[in-house]
Design an enzyme around this catalytic site. Sequence first.
Site, PDB file in Angstrom:
ATOM      1  N   GLY A 221      49.660   2.528  -1.001  1.00 35.42           N
ATOM      2  CA  GLY A 221      50.338   1.687  -0.119  1.00 35.42           C
ATOM      3  C   GLY A 221      50.010   0.149  -0.551  1.00 35.42           C
ATOM      4  O   GLY A 221      49.919   0.042  -1.904  1.00 35.42           O
ATOM      5  N   SER A 222      49.689  -0.832   0.413  1.00 34.39           N
ATOM      6  CA  SER A 222      50.056  -2.317  -0.030  1.00 34.39           C
ATOM      7  C   SER A 222      48.500  -2.639  -0.648  1.00 34.39           C
ATOM      8  O   SER A 222      47.363  -1.886  -0.380  1.00 34.39           O
ATOM      9  CB  SER A 222      50.046  -3.058   1.204  1.00 34.39           C
ATOM     10  OG  SER A 222      49.202  -3.036   2.189  1.00 34.39           O
ATOM     11  N   VAL A 223      48.499  -3.744  -1.380  1.00 31.61           N
ATOM     12  CA  VAL A 223      47.109  -4.469  -1.878  1.00 31.61           C
ATOM     13  C   VAL A 223      46.276  -4.694  -0.706  1.00 31.61           C
ATOM     14  O   VAL A 223      45.140  -4.553  -0.789  1.00 31.61           O
ATOM     15  CB  VAL A 223      47.568  -5.671  -2.682  1.00 31.61           C
ATOM     16  CG1 VAL A 223      46.104  -6.358  -3.128  1.00 31.61           C
ATOM     17  CG2 VAL A 223      48.156  -5.165  -3.997  1.00 31.61           C
ATOM     18  N   GLY A 225      46.323  -3.516   2.839  1.00 31.30           N
ATOM     19  CA  GLY A 225      45.484  -2.685   3.168  1.00 31.30           C
ATOM     20  C   GLY A 225      44.781  -1.650   2.417  1.00 31.30           C
ATOM     21  O   GLY A 225      43.541  -1.404   2.903  1.00 31.30           O
ATOM     22  N   GLY A 226      45.007  -1.557   1.237  1.00 27.61           N
ATOM     23  CA  GLY A 226      44.167  -0.742   0.310  1.00 27.61           C
ATOM     24  C   GLY A 226      42.940  -1.449   0.222  1.00 27.61           C
ATOM     25  O   GLY A 226      41.792  -0.971  -0.075  1.00 27.61           O
ATOM     26  N   GLU A 245      46.024   3.231  -4.608  1.00 29.50           N
ATOM     27  CA  GLU A 245      46.958   2.830  -5.470  1.00 29.50           C
ATOM     28  C   GLU A 245      47.734   1.641  -4.722  1.00 29.50           C
ATOM     29  O   GLU A 245      48.355   2.054  -3.512  1.00 29.50           O
ATOM     30  CB  GLU A 245      48.016   4.010  -5.692  1.00 29.50           C
ATOM     31  CG  GLU A 245      49.171   3.379  -6.436  1.00 29.50           C
ATOM     32  CD  GLU A 245      50.665   4.307  -6.658  1.00 29.50           C
ATOM     33  OE1 GLU A 245      51.884   4.030  -6.778  1.00 29.50           O
ATOM     34  OE2 GLU A 245      50.173   5.551  -6.643  1.00 29.50           O
ATOM     35  N   CYS A 282      56.990   2.877  -6.144  1.00 26.42           N
ATOM     36  CA  CYS A 282      56.030   2.091  -6.698  1.00 26.42           C
ATOM     37  C   CYS A 282      55.799   1.820  -8.458  1.00 26.42           C
ATOM     38  O   CYS A 282      55.181   0.924  -8.682  1.00 26.42           O
ATOM     39  CB  CYS A 282      54.585   3.020  -6.459  1.00 26.42           C
ATOM     40  SG  CYS A 282      54.725   4.702  -6.955  1.00 26.42           S
TER      41      CYS A 282
END
Length: 509
Positions: A221-223, A225-226, A245, A282
């Site tokens: 997912g996103s930077v 959220g991750g 990721e 991605c």
Amino acid sequence: MAAAPVWSVDPRTGKQREQVAVEATAQEVDTAVRAAHAARGSLADRAVRSAFLRSAAAGLDAARDQLVEAADAETALGPVRLTGELARTTYQLRAFADIVDEGAFLDVIVNHPDDTATPPIPDLRRYKVPLGVVAVYSASNFPFAFSVAGGDTASALAAGNPVVVKAHPDHPALSELVAKVLRRAAAEHGIPDGVLGLVHGFEAGIELIRHPLVAAAGFTGSVRGGRALFDAAAARPVPIPFHGELGSLNPVVVTEAAAAERAEAIGAGLAGSMTLGVGQFCVKPGLVLVPSGAAGDGLVKSLTDAVSATEAGVLLDHRMRDNFVAGVAERAALSGVESPVTPGAGSEHTVSPGFLTVPADRLAEEGAYDLLLEECFGPVTVVVRYEDQDEANAVLSRLPGNLTATVHLSTEEAAGEGRGAEILAELTPLAGRVLVNSWPTGVAVAPAQHHGGPYPATTSTSTSVGGTAIERWLRPVAYQNAPEALLPKELRDDNPLGLPRRFNGHLER
């Protein structure tokens, strides 16, 4: 207070289609994790695990039409793309079943005592065991391959770990359907339903990563959220591995000789790669270094023609659409940035593809142009025009970690003449997969595949695609001077399971 309903939403219209479930409470997350933990023993037998994975693949194949229809209604990715992605997902399940049957992933090593060594070697036997319950956070852009039955789940189950999936809000109905298929497959082999848990909701995702019985997590997912989940995993009283990721620019370098040799083909190929799946891959090439001058101009013209002929498309949800429209507008407003094909809003529910150009010297130092070095999810790329290789290298030196990095070389450069090898050496520290004269979109499920890279591409050195993805969910254990009768079958001298192993320094197959 009642739990919030979970709705299936049509991204083509933005309208709710049906209520699928309700967001899981903390108690419901606890119940799902404890059920998964209780199911660990049912996966102990490798033959049962591989049979389960094959039954899951067969069940998904049998339900293909229903699953593809549900996926398209929630993602607008189209039946052709989704049918191919489902085939990739079932292939992946079967590939991990083969890996389980082979047994090499256990990495069995046996050393008998050797008093002549310095220092003396005792009896040592080492192999790998499952970690425990794995939390899997589904991705938005791959509703099959990186979701409930995707690579994280398949590899975790193959390693012998039960899984609890946090469903992605963009395809909750599909998530429920796929979970039912996997649970039916589990029942065929006497495996309890709890081996695959499914929860919905943002707060459920937080509760999941904090649960003391969760032993590892996989995320795509996103930077933002991750990183929040990664930090939560590290802040637990007992930290756990978090294989995330997060984001990737996937830079491309086009040499002057390559642009002079085949500008039209490279431009058309770039257009196809950056707009594939409406730019929601991605590994979409998001930053492309193209030489200044006539050769580079020809490439930009080819890219302009191809992107101009590409129709507007629907993104996975309206939040992503809003972020895309705002993001490209902010980038295009920077001084010196031009828009040969302007990306942005199409109709009320679509986005139009496009690309931006900028001189390389604007990116040489920190400042406002750093925005161009961040991923923008959707059908856009940034073409950076460089004067010489030193200027290109200055831009590369400022890039964060990536999943992929690509170079397009001329025929002579690819044969070893010129600076091809030097450019590869510049790109290798930046990415987990380095490509030559091809495009990064499309990640083959193969034993040698590596889908990962330096942070922020991923939070670990592992891959989430390919056979070695199983390694994320295992840990090594060594037994010293344990009596043969007490050893696991995998470590006994007579090798009753017929495993490949290294026995007293010699590789046995």
